[in-house]
Design a protein around this motif. Sequence first.
Motif, short mmCIF file in Angstrom:
data_model
loop_
_atom_site.label_atom_id
_atom_site.label_comp_id
_atom_site.label_asym_id
_atom_site.label_seq_id
_atom_site.Cartn_x
_atom_site.Cartn_y
_atom_site.Cartn_z
N TRP A 92 -49.10 -50.22 12.80
CA TRP A 92 -49.00 -51.63 12.43
C TRP A 92 -50.37 -52.30 12.48
O TRP A 92 -50.49 -53.50 12.48
N LYS A 93 -51.37 -51.48 12.51
CA LYS A 93 -52.76 -51.95 12.34
C LYS A 93 -53.33 -51.24 11.12
O LYS A 93 -52.74 -50.30 10.62
N GLY A 94 -54.49 -51.69 10.72
CA GLY A 94 -55.15 -50.99 9.62
C GLY A 94 -54.87 -51.62 8.27
O GLY A 94 -55.32 -51.13 7.24
N ASN A 95 -54.10 -52.72 8.26
CA ASN A 95 -53.90 -53.43 6.98
C ASN A 95 -55.02 -54.47 6.81
O ASN A 95 -55.94 -54.53 7.61
N GLU A 96 -54.89 -55.28 5.77
CA GLU A 96 -55.95 -56.27 5.50
C GLU A 96 -56.04 -57.31 6.60
O GLU A 96 -57.12 -57.78 6.95
N ALA A 97 -54.88 -57.69 7.16
CA ALA A 97 -54.86 -58.76 8.16
C ALA A 97 -55.42 -58.29 9.50
O ALA A 97 -56.09 -59.04 10.20
N GLU A 98 -55.12 -57.05 9.90
CA GLU A 98 -55.57 -56.55 11.20
C GLU A 98 -56.10 -55.12 11.03
O GLU A 98 -55.41 -54.15 11.34
N ASN B 273 -49.51 -58.97 12.57
CA ASN B 273 -48.44 -58.87 13.58
C ASN B 273 -48.45 -60.06 14.52
O ASN B 273 -47.42 -60.46 15.03
N MET C 256 -55.27 -65.47 3.09
CA MET C 256 -55.04 -64.10 2.63
C MET C 256 -53.60 -63.92 2.16
O MET C 256 -53.34 -63.32 1.13
N SER D 219 -60.66 -64.05 14.47
CA SER D 219 -60.44 -65.11 13.47
C SER D 219 -61.00 -66.45 13.96
O SER D 219 -61.51 -67.23 13.16
N GLU E 54 -52.90 -65.33 8.33
CA GLU E 54 -54.08 -65.95 7.73
C GLU E 54 -53.65 -66.50 6.38
O GLU E 54 -53.47 -65.74 5.42
N PHE F 278 -48.93 -48.30 6.57
CA PHE F 278 -48.83 -49.51 7.37
C PHE F 278 -47.36 -49.94 7.46
O PHE F 278 -46.70 -50.14 6.45
N TYR G 116 -47.02 -57.46 1.69
CA TYR G 116 -46.76 -57.26 3.10
C TYR G 116 -48.01 -56.78 3.86
O TYR G 116 -48.14 -57.00 5.06
N ARG G 117 -48.93 -56.18 3.16
CA ARG G 117 -50.16 -55.71 3.80
C ARG G 117 -50.99 -56.87 4.34
O ARG G 117 -51.90 -56.69 5.12
N PHE G 118 -50.68 -58.08 3.88
CA PHE G 118 -51.48 -59.24 4.29
C PHE G 118 -50.85 -60.00 5.46
O PHE G 118 -51.34 -61.04 5.86
N SER H 282 -45.23 -52.78 9.81
CA SER H 282 -45.43 -53.80 10.86
C SER H 282 -44.63 -53.43 12.10
O SER H 282 -43.69 -52.63 12.04
#
Lengths: 410, 293
Positions: A34-40, B253, B260, A270, B257, A64, B248-250, A66
């Motif tokens: 659940w890491k390694g995407n654009e957000a985290e 957890n 994004m 962030s 943001e 990925f 969903y990649r954006f 979540s």
Amino acid sequence: MNKQKIKLIGTAISLLLASNYSYAAAVTLDVTAWKGNEAEPAGFPVLLKKFEQENPDIKIKLSFISRGDTDVVIPPRLQGNNSPDVMMVDMPLVKIWGDAGMLKDLNTKSDWYGDIAPAIKESIAPKGKLYVQPLELVGMGNFINTDLMKKAGIDKTPTTVNELIDSCKKLNDAGISPMLFPSGLSARLFAFANGLSRSPSKPWELGNGTASFVDDPGFNKAFSLTRDLIAANCFDPKIQAALDPWTTTLSEFRGGRVAMVMHGAWNIKSFSETEGLNYTLGPIPTDKATGTALDTFGMGWAISSKTKHAEAARKFLNFFAEDENLAVLLKDESAYSPYIKGTDGVPALAEKYNAARAAGNIVMWPVYMNHWPQAMESESVDGMASFLLDPDMSSKEVLEIWDETVEDSM
Amino acid sequence: MSISMNKSSSGSPKGNGMKFTGKTVFSASANVFVLFLVIAMLIPVAYMIMMSFRTGSEIAQDPLGFPTSLYFGNYINAMDKMNYFRSVVNSLGITLSVTALVSLLGSMAAYPLARRTNGFSKAVIMLVSLGLATPNFVNITPIYIIFRDLGLLDSYVGIIIVFTALNLPLSIFFYTGFISSVPKELEEAARLDNCSNWQIYWHVIRPLLGSATATLSLFVMLMVWNDFIYPLLLLTDESKFTVMISVYRFVGNRSIEPDMLFPAAVLGSLPLLILFGFFQRRILSGVTAGAVK
């Protein structure tokens, strides 16, 4: 066909077979996280590339998923004997999947297990079975907008509850909103840090019914201190009860509209990218002079018991146990190393939080250490929300329900 | 909005001004209420679109503010990281295939169930209805294991079959009720002309199902387009991912943001909105057909 042609064809076939053999020898490791995407990103793009360079016979296929959907998507794959080779897990998942025999025992004789920090060492291998390789410990403390504090004439990070109350008064006098306290996270951080740091019982005793919340002086005191914060106008309890800790709370702090918010160190990245926001991360104010550091087990790797690539999976885990590699992830996550002499990724702005840790004033988030049952995660949110909506209610009303939740989970 | 303004011919004081009848006042109030309702529903969408054109810092400073300029950087970033066009093509292919199959198979199954009103038909309808009441988490593991054994994991065919199967109960239930209301005389006339059951279905019943199909298609398209649990479970090859998995990649957890996520969400919904806009007249005429006799 002359001999030369036959030789050439023979060589070509051999080369083809050799290339096929080398292709077949390459292992593709199916990894979910659940890491390694654009957000985290958690440093994964860099780390996975480095791993593949160091291990040319292993390819990583990262999917990925979540944390919330991991509960839905991975169990069918585990039950269908088609599980990923390596899965990102947290402690509640380790308990469920480990007890069900779906995870490989990583063995407490692993090279890296001996170096695990004492705070989590026993908890990750409770019955001698080690199902998880920890990746990080994440701090949860009090984010402080230093510009707003200066405006109110406060130059010291509040580390005790009295200092916090004093800061609230000064901030209110300066017309600045002192803090946000959503029941979904911040209120629980305050209550757990104060409750656990004052409790005569061990966290797991409260979580297995050996001790009770309702009779615990630490947790009763924690509710009483929450009432003191309300009396000092640190926040409006009725609004905070339903405030979303993951969106509104963070955007309010990022926008400089509130002086303090208790939250996780994962926000450091962030917050630091926000122009004009000057802040520090302090500990949760308690009765300790340094305050209390509230660490949580963030995430770890587990290997499926059904993997066909156990050796490659172990190499993958060993790669993340190397300090040089893990430091990349920890820096991106602003987290602490789970190893005794590991390099932490927490920046200098968390100096006061670090001081509380250095003084040994650390408590661990009990649900994510499996000290408390998972049902306590949602029940504690409900309990804090009820209390904020009606601060005159007795803390025993909430704590009785927490005891019942523990009892129901046994 | 209609307000009647009647001028009295008698010239009485009562009739000189505007005359609001109870009916017109009610109609005007209803229109105002509907207008507010529409605005209330559109506010979150408008907010999402506005935020998608602002930088992260702008949103942090003033979360409810209007964009001072249109910043397209968020969209460029999102499109670059979403593998956008490929995932849209995947979503369109899967959604349209499922919608067509659900409409065809559902109506074919519903026709005999609507016409044969014996105990067996009723039992079958009851059984099909169970499919509507079964929660997703009950289905998910058996579906995965069956599709693994059939070798349909990570294939377009597999995901299309899953979505078709999941939507068939709704479709059969829906069409059965609709076909029951079609006069039997139409079929009897066709039977006098020596039409077979298949010919009656294809040439008499099917053309009458336009309005039901339009309504059903709306439901099915929305459900298939927006679902990401089954694609996430059954597809592992990134080149086969649907657009919702890309959106969903954006999602973080522990935080969201907006600069994004929002452009990715707009991009994810856009093809479906365009599709609905393109077929709007047909869908609306289908949905409202039969409403006025």
